[in-house]
Design a protein around this motif. Structure first.
Motif, PDB file in Angstrom:
ATOM      1  N   GLU A 144      47.072 -23.289 -16.625  1.00 11.72           N
ATOM      2  CA  GLU A 144      48.143 -24.044 -17.385  1.00 11.72           C
ATOM      3  C   GLU A 144      47.692 -25.318 -18.446  1.00 11.72           C
ATOM      4  N   GLN A 145      46.419 -25.823 -18.435  1.00 18.44           N
ATOM      5  CA  GLN A 145      46.188 -26.933 -18.635  1.00 18.44           C
ATOM      6  C   GLN A 145      45.500 -26.447 -19.789  1.00 18.44           C
ATOM      7  N   GLY A 146      44.072 -25.912 -19.363  1.00 18.09           N
ATOM      8  CA  GLY A 146      43.355 -25.821 -20.111  1.00 18.09           C
ATOM      9  C   GLY A 146      42.361 -24.264 -20.502  1.00 18.09           C
ATOM     10  N   MET A 147      42.726 -23.532 -19.610  1.00 16.98           N
ATOM     11  CA  MET A 147      42.281 -21.511 -19.717  1.00 16.98           C
ATOM     12  C   MET A 147      40.746 -22.023 -19.588  1.00 16.98           C
ATOM     13  N   SER A 148      40.603 -23.080 -18.854  1.00 20.36           N
ATOM     14  CA  SER A 148      38.989 -23.436 -18.513  1.00 20.36           C
ATOM     15  C   SER A 148      38.275 -22.188 -17.553  1.00 20.36           C
ATOM     16  N   GLY A 149      39.435 -21.602 -16.420  1.00 16.40           N
ATOM     17  CA  GLY A 149      38.698 -20.608 -16.192  1.00 16.40           C
ATOM     18  C   GLY A 149      38.781 -18.972 -16.485  1.00 16.40           C
ATOM     19  N   SER A 150      39.836 -19.090 -17.188  1.00 17.02           N
ATOM     20  CA  SER A 150      39.287 -17.470 -18.397  1.00 17.02           C
ATOM     21  C   SER A 150      37.714 -17.999 -19.216  1.00 17.02           C
ATOM     22  N   ILE A 151      38.109 -19.188 -19.844  1.00 17.53           N
ATOM     23  CA  ILE A 151      36.883 -19.253 -21.348  1.00 17.53           C
ATOM     24  C   ILE A 151      35.837 -19.522 -20.367  1.00 17.53           C
ATOM     25  N   ALA A 152      35.311 -19.430 -18.872  1.00 23.28           N
ATOM     26  CA  ALA A 152      33.769 -19.135 -18.252  1.00 23.28           C
ATOM     27  C   ALA A 152      34.392 -18.098 -17.035  1.00 23.28           C
ATOM     28  N   LEU A 153      34.533 -17.602 -17.062  1.00 25.04           N
ATOM     29  CA  LEU A 153      34.914 -15.883 -16.592  1.00 25.04           C
ATOM     30  C   LEU A 153      33.078 -14.922 -17.046  1.00 25.04           C
ATOM     31  N   ASP A 154      32.729 -14.747 -16.259  1.00 26.22           N
ATOM     32  CA  ASP A 154      31.749 -13.959 -16.770  1.00 26.22           C
ATOM     33  C   ASP A 154      31.823 -12.598 -17.280  1.00 26.22           C
ATOM     34  N   PRO A 155      31.711 -12.321 -18.728  1.00 19.95           N
ATOM     35  CA  PRO A 155      32.277 -11.050 -19.255  1.00 19.95           C
ATOM     36  C   PRO A 155      31.922  -9.627 -18.622  1.00 19.95           C
ATOM     37  N   LYS A 156      31.089  -9.533 -17.767  1.00 15.60           N
ATOM     38  CA  LYS A 156      31.195  -8.263 -16.784  1.00 15.60           C
ATOM     39  C   LYS A 156      32.125  -8.778 -15.878  1.00 15.60           C
TER      40      LYS A 156
END
Length: 483
Positions: A144-156
């Motif tokens: 909700e705030q910055g999508m930092s979780g999905s941004i940091a998620l390892d592509p693997k």
């Protein structure tokens, strides 16, 4: 498969436990640990990355081992908004969930079904016994705030063929594309001085509808922050001298503000002028927004004199900034009828002793349009003397025209519900944009139960849409074997 009522009760039981845990964006440690423990207790492999994202694996059932991986995805954080007069600490207090025959809602606050109900459905599916290929659940932080979780998620973790995002708001709609966005912050270090005037007032704009700044941006709703700024600007234009001690408004960057207030000091002989100005402003407001906004209130309350006020330069530049920032629809799609192409929301204003902060949130399905907003913001910051910072630009998610998941899911939905499922592109940010950037081969959809008033104290979900949603996901997962 269980009966609809049994599915509903099981999902709501999962949601009730989630709602007990405070989970404001940026403060997800407790909910993340809860999810980790619950999934581990199922006997499944589960990981918690450095950002507190949760990744779980459920092995395929017998005969489905050779299928590609399908990801079920949702986010664990929520927008925390309380109704006026409700004492609510989003870092400490649980959501008080209520229920009637038709809806699930909260007592005085946002419900957090965005996306708590999606997470509850995923937990139910991880526990359920049915035929499916290998499943991976990804539950992210800070959507909700910055999508930092999905941004940091390892592509693997996105090495899969299909992804079902459970974060949309209409059970009979499948979303196949979404808008990108960027967080823009205007910051100014204020200079404070002693007040010259004695008559102090708090002026408050309230009673507006507010709502989601993507989905409700084209509904003709007013922005309380800009409405209040225009009142102050009109005061200047009418020669009503005032000093500004505070300007505060908004609850979340991506929520249209329904309330804003300012503390001003004026000369006592300007009180009658002020009353007349507010009456005239209400009339003008009704001419513009009267068909939508029915309950505008502008309160003028006498208060104690504050100890200091903003410098004239800070005051003028803040009002200029709030008046000139575009808030609302910016452009419409040239190819898809009634689809908003670009918009922006003036979400939060905070006046603190050491900083004035203004949070601005543009969106567009066209990434270059978001970049254009950044360029315009740079010009505005230079004109008003505000320092500018940009968050990471969230990418748009382009429709996969050769999708196999979309026709399968719409077919299953029509079979189960005896009505067609609509396929839509939305003007709102979804984590799918980041997933698409990391794996453009993903065949993705976004679905969800029917929700009303998200990001507001009026948030509620239609109970009758929960079980159909779960059955749709489970049957789709089973039939992917034959695609």
């Amino acid at each position: 498969m269980q009966k609809d009522q049994d599915i509903l009760e099981a999902v709501l039981a999962e949601f009730q436990e989630i709602a007990k845990i405070p989970r404001k964006s940026g403060h997800e440690e407790k909910i993340s640990q809860y999810l980790f423990d619950v999934i581990k207790a199922m006997g499944l492999k589960v990981e918690q990355d450095k950002k507190f994202n949760i990744i779980a694996e459920k092995p395929a059932t017998e005969g489905f081992e050779n299928m590609p991986v399908t990801i079920l995805q949702g986010h664990m954080d929520m927008v925390c908004v309380a109704a006026e007069g409700v004492n609510f600490d989003p870092l400490k207090d649980s959501i008080q969930v209520r229920r009637n025959a038709q809806y699930l809602y909260a007592e005085g606050t946002s419900l957090g079904a965005d996306d708590g109900i999606g997470v509850a459905e995923i937990l139910y599916i991880l526990k359920a016994e049915f035929a499916h290929g290998p499943l991976r659940a990804i539950i992210t932080v800070d959507e909700e705030q910055g999508m930092s979780g999905s941004i940091a998620l390892d592509p693997k973790y996105l090495a899969a063929k299909y992804l079902i995002n459970c974060d949309s708001e209409n059970y009979d709609v499948v979303t196949v594309s979404s808008a990108g966005s960027v967080n823009i912050d205007f910051l100014r270090r204020p200079v404070w001085r002693d007040p010259l005037y004695k008559a102090a007032y708090q002026i408050t704009v309230k009673g507006l509808l507010g709502g989601h700044s993507g989905e409700a941006i084209n509904c003709g709703r007013a922005n309380a922050i800009q409405t209040l700024a225009l009142i102050l600007q009109k005061m200047q234009g009418m020669g009503i001298d005032f000093e500004l001690a505070d300007f505060t408004g908004g609850m979340a960057r991506n929520a249209i503000p329904a309330k804003a207030s300012a503390v001003i000091l004026i000369k006592p002989d300007n009180t009658k002028k002020m009353d007349q100005l507010l009456q005239d402003f209400k009339i003008d407001f009704q001419h513009i927004y009267g068909n939508v906004e029915k309950t505008l209130k502008i309160d003028l309350t006498i208060i104690d004199q504050p100890k200091d006020v903003l410098s004239k330069e800070d005051q003028d530049n803040l009002i200029r900034l709030l008046c000139v920032l575009h808030t609302g629809v910016y452009s419409m799609s040239q190819s898809i009828p009634n689809l908003v192409e670009a918009s922006a929301n003036l979400g939060i204003v905070e006046t603190k002793q050491n900083a004035i902060n203004v949070q601005f949130f543009p969106r567009s399905a066209i990434d270059s349009k978001v970049s254009e907003f950044k360029q315009l913001a740079q010009v505005i910051s230079e004109l008003t003397g505000f320092h500018l910072t940009f968050g990471s630009q969230s990418p748009g998610w382009a429709e996969k025209l050769e999708s196999k998941l979309v026709p399968l899911m719409t077919s299953v939905f029509e079979e189960q519900n005896k009505q067609p499922m609509k396929v839509e592109i939305i003007h709102a940010g979804l984590e799918c944009g980041w997933f698409f950037q990391k794996n453009s081969d993903l065949d993705m959809v976004s679905i969800g139960v029917t929700a009303i008033g998200i990001h507001s104290p009026e948030e509620k979900i239609e109970l009758a849409t929960v079980a159909p949603q779960v059955k749709l996901i489970m049957e789709t997962l089973t039939r992917l074997k034959n695609v």
